[in-house]
Design a protein around this motif. Sequence first.
Motif, short mmCIF file in Angstrom:
data_model
loop_
_atom_site.label_atom_id
_atom_site.label_comp_id
_atom_site.label_asym_id
_atom_site.label_seq_id
_atom_site.Cartn_x
_atom_site.Cartn_y
_atom_site.Cartn_z
N ARG A 238 41.48 -38.90 12.57
CA ARG A 238 40.94 -37.55 12.61
C ARG A 238 41.91 -36.47 13.04
NH1 ARG A 238 37.00 -39.60 10.33
NH2 ARG A 238 34.92 -38.69 10.50
N ARG B 254 45.48 -34.51 13.34
CA ARG B 254 46.73 -34.39 12.61
C ARG B 254 47.78 -33.82 13.55
NH1 ARG B 254 44.35 -37.26 10.16
NH2 ARG B 254 43.73 -37.27 7.97
N LYS C 24 33.47 -36.46 7.23
CA LYS C 24 34.11 -35.46 8.09
C LYS C 24 33.20 -34.27 8.33
CE LYS C 24 38.83 -36.71 7.90
NZ LYS C 24 39.56 -37.19 6.74
N ASP D 244 31.99 -33.97 11.85
CA ASP D 244 32.90 -33.35 12.81
C ASP D 244 32.84 -31.84 12.72
OD1 ASP D 244 33.58 -35.94 12.10
OD2 ASP D 244 35.65 -35.71 12.82
N GLU D 245 32.86 -31.37 11.47
CA GLU D 245 32.88 -29.93 11.27
C GLU D 245 31.67 -29.27 11.90
OE1 GLU D 245 33.38 -29.33 7.04
OE2 GLU D 245 34.93 -30.87 7.14
N SER E 36 32.02 -29.25 15.51
CA SER E 36 33.05 -28.30 15.94
C SER E 36 32.49 -26.89 15.95
CB SER E 36 34.24 -28.41 15.00
OG SER E 36 35.21 -27.49 15.37
N ARG F 159 37.32 -31.77 20.69
CA ARG F 159 37.60 -33.04 20.01
C ARG F 159 37.20 -34.22 20.87
NH1 ARG F 159 43.35 -31.45 17.21
NH2 ARG F 159 42.48 -29.70 16.06
N ILE G 127 37.97 -30.21 9.84
CA ILE G 127 38.26 -29.83 11.23
C ILE G 127 39.66 -29.28 11.41
CG2 ILE G 127 38.93 -32.19 11.79
CD1 ILE G 127 37.34 -31.27 14.55
N ASN G 128 40.57 -29.77 10.59
CA ASN G 128 41.94 -29.34 10.76
C ASN G 128 42.13 -27.86 10.47
OD1 ASN G 128 43.28 -31.70 11.56
ND2 ASN G 128 42.82 -32.49 9.51
N SER H 273 39.93 -25.56 10.48
CA SER H 273 39.27 -24.69 11.44
C SER H 273 40.07 -24.63 12.73
CB SER H 273 37.84 -25.18 11.72
OG SER H 273 37.89 -26.41 12.37
N ALA H 274 40.67 -25.77 13.07
CA ALA H 274 41.48 -25.79 14.28
C ALA H 274 42.70 -24.91 14.12
CB ALA H 274 41.91 -27.22 14.60
N LYS I 95 41.98 -21.39 14.71
CA LYS I 95 41.96 -21.05 16.12
C LYS I 95 43.37 -20.84 16.65
CE LYS I 95 38.00 -23.44 17.95
NZ LYS I 95 37.69 -24.74 18.54
#
Lengths: 295, 469, 393
Positions: free
Chosen positions: A114, A116, A182, A185-186, A189, A195, B5-6, B8-9, B12
């Motif tokens: 999950r 990166r 995924k 997770d979104e 979030s 996380r 998620i990436n 969106s992160a 941020k």
Amino acid sequence: MSTREIEHVGLSHSMKRRKQITNAAIYVTLSLLCIFWLLPIAWLVLSSLRGETKEMYTSYIIPKQFTLWNYTSLFTDTKLFSFPRWYLNTLLVAVCSCAITTFLTLMVAYTYSRLRFKWRKRFMNISLVLGMFPGFMSMIAIYHFLKAIGLNQSLVALIIVYSGGAALGYYVAKGFFDTVPKALDEAASIDGLTRNGIFWKIILPTSMPIVAYTALTAFIAPWVDFIFVSVIMKDNYANYTVARGLYMMIDREHMSEYYTRFCAGAVLVAIPITALFIKMQKYYVSGVTGGAVKG
Amino acid sequence: MSANINTSAQGKRARKIPHTDEHRPKFIHQLANGGAETWLSAIIFGFGSFVNGQIIKGLLYLASEVGFILFYLTFGWGYVKDLLTLGTVQQGWVFNEAIGIDELAAGQNSMLILLYSVLTIATLVPLFMIWRNSVKSSYLAHERKLAGIKQPTFLKDVKTLLDLRYHMTLMSLPLITLTLFTALPIIFMVAIAFTNFDATHQPPGKLFTWVGLTNFRNIFFDNPKYKNSFGGILTWTFIWAIFATVTNYLLGMILALMINKQGIKLKKLWRTCFVITIAVPQFVSLMLVSRMFADTGIVNETLKNWNWIKDPIKFLTDPTLARIMVVIINMWVGVPYTMLMTTGILMNIPADLYESANIDGATAYRQFVSITLPYMLFVTGPYLITTFVGNINNFNVIYLLTSGGPLNQNYYQAGDTDLLVTWLYKLTVDRSDYNLASAIGIIIFVIVAAFSLLAYNFTGSVKKEDQFS
Amino acid sequence: MKNLRKIVSVVLACVLMMSAVSALADKVTLKVWGSNDDQKVLGELIEEFKAANPDTEWDISLGVVGEPDARARYQEDPAAAADVFAFANDQLIDLVNSGALRRITLNLDQIAAANTAGSIESATLDGTLYGYPKSADNGYFMYYDKSVFTEEDVKTLDGMLKKANEAGKKVFMDLSNGWYIASFFLGAGGQLTVDENGKQVCDFNNANGLAAAEAIKAFAADPAFLTGDDSVLVGMFGTTIAAGVSGTWNATVIAEKLGENYAACALPTFTCGGEQVPMASFIGTKVVGVNSQTAAPLQAFQLAEFITNEAAQVKFFEQRELGPTNIAAASNPAVLENIALAALSAQGVNGVSQKLVLGGYWTPAEAFGLAMENKSTEDLQSLLDKMVAQIVE
């Protein structure tokens, strides 16, 4: 499945017959295979109940005399071989290393699946490469590292050794996490979960099969390994695990005297693992199919 | 991989002060533009943090620097200084007339010199990383000061470990154990392959030293004894791995198909019967099986009692028969695993494939060959590769069944069923030839790695990992 | 320079004296390794040792490491190995070469006088004694069933096989074992020694060796021949097996199985190139050595000497039927009457010291024996050449 069953209603008579014959053949094959598979186990159990305790080799399978002495003496004759102590050692080591390994493995798997970050790919490749070295040679080094921090010949050392390689066993669990959508997770979030929160509150609860699978394999390892224990414990018998202890019972010096007791001990080890396996079979299957093969 | 998620992160992150790798200027740039405190941070760790009011952070940096220096002075240097020679002072004796016995004049221990040198040198990596971070954090603090932004508190820094830098939190502990108990020992082992650490050079009584590529030359060219053994054992290792993998895979699948076939009752019972064998530790079950098939074992005795044979069948002592037997017995060990695994996947095969085949009147065999097998091969490709690699290194089955026997006169300390790993094990445990064993270990690794890389690249089912969901 | 050395040695001596004195007050920790069967006797001996030395506070632990495994287990981690350990004397060269043993300097003359010359020799290398002889029983001979064989039958191997075939019984010998198979080669006059460079010398592939190999081949092909490990021998003696080559450690069990038909004798003669030649055997001793890495050498020597003295050897004989190396203990009438020990000493005439056998001998010899048991059709000479090539490295 149901659509296929409906189809079969209309099968012709001859096909039905043929099907009966195939099924009968399968029953016969399965029964034969089962006998073949269970025979050594049956022999183990029978040997553990054998009254002729001094004979190692018998040319018959069914004992002439049945006894429970082999079992009871494991717990009463503890001067040289303390089976109860070994059993408790193993239980302790198994529980601790199971907890630690499960967490480490899942942490690593989650990270690779999950998160990166810069070194991710490199770490994964390094792990893959490290896993390909045969483990034996590293044991001397591990022993001396543990000795340098004063942990040699102790149960803590054993727990460390069994859980130390956890970061390499991420493969199956990562495969499983990869299949968890995924979108979950979104959504989390967006709801403001960190996380850390996602890992604990979203991923883990939806991945119980892989948690169970990882825990099960980690729990079993100390019960069956006899090589790492030898390297770590050497002549410290009090800290042996059952596997190492039993293995000692069948070395050249002890075999003729302890053979039937060895069988009894082996049965006592197999019982909890069998129970666990049967109970957790469902998780094991879905864990390994979900993870190992990305089905 | 749409909006996940990436992204969106990253959204941020973009709003924040540069904190991530992508936006971070190069190291030289940081040094040059970080002000005097950054320069000093490269020598006194955490200096920049102190100056900018991040006391706890600064203290942590400083403490780690002091810790490393102390470690090198009190422990590391004592070993590293002898790394090139692996020690020169051998254990000796001085006779003490006063008490009438020899006094031990302890010598150097080549093995510990090598081992702890590896450890010490490896600590340079974290030291370097901390050094880089010390400079970086000083630079960032400097930048923030110039921009007039409040410095983050220590607590806030720590909190990022649970989110933005969560990978650090999760990875640190596994990485430490991995380094200490897997990576460093492997480096040590690789180093041993270039020394003469064998039965006649055993510390602490004797020293050993570097010998370059001698061990590899011996295995491949110079020593006919090693050369013959290596060639023969390598060939058998591959034959074994192929047969062991294929037999287990096919039989396990067929077993799963039979149990899963509709109309077969008591599925759970059948499965349990086979699963029980997994639960009995291998050293127990394999020991038993090897006893059963011994020359005077129960199988031979029974056959004799039934008057089927006169002389015992040499199941495990005849070279060819022993090789066949280990493959067969390995099925007993491995098939239940394959059965469990394939059970789940078989249920995933789309049912309509079989229906159309049924309508076409395809036989069960045809269905297996043209539907089940291709599907399974596609899905379980990576699993097959790992199993194959696992079989190349399948220590338990061979060692516990035959210990590599029957011994072969043409091999050095090895027998006909010996795999490279069991040979390696025997060389270390029985003969203390660590150097030869390490060299073989490296060769095994090269073979396995090369094979895996090739196989992974050719396997269709290794999907791009991000293409899920 | 010379002065300096003197000063250093004086200082060292002072330090040692002080440590020896202070050791009296401190607790002395020692670890002893012995085989599983010896545990009980060793435990008693340690208690006696403590009682005999009440001035010191002792912490002596006992571990199970059999004499055959001592070298391998020692080398895993010398610092964690026992301070005092028993080993079979064929490991002497390897152990000394790796600096594992302290040489014995205390009470040297008494020890040499108390034990048989052969046993002292077996623990001596280049004129230095490295261990206390514990028992002289590391050899083998023939056990047989009196109801099957007469005393005349057991004189020749051919006679034994003939009788065994008639009775439908087996003659047991573990031919796939370097220790036993050497019996034929050494009997035929083969040499297995060590040269001045410490390398193994072996001539089992000469004409004598070939004659011996032919005898082995014929023996292995005989219907009455049976091989296996100790568990086979012990398990089948009295039923299938009527005679078997083994050592004193199996005496009690075999005596129990055979009852009044229990008998033992020296190994028979075998037909070697048309002549009758006596089978030879390895003769080895079990020796107690002191670990070079021990923290308490003086006390370790004391203990090692104590568990190998006359009283200890008598105890070992009484409880374990181990053959004493101590002359006084060996002259005990009970020792002389012991059937197995009598056979062992009768075999001693054709005994060959096992000290000069290096670790590289066993596996190739075992492989050759296995080829014989498997009735290999390969040329004997080439099999022998291969074996010797592996042995001499």
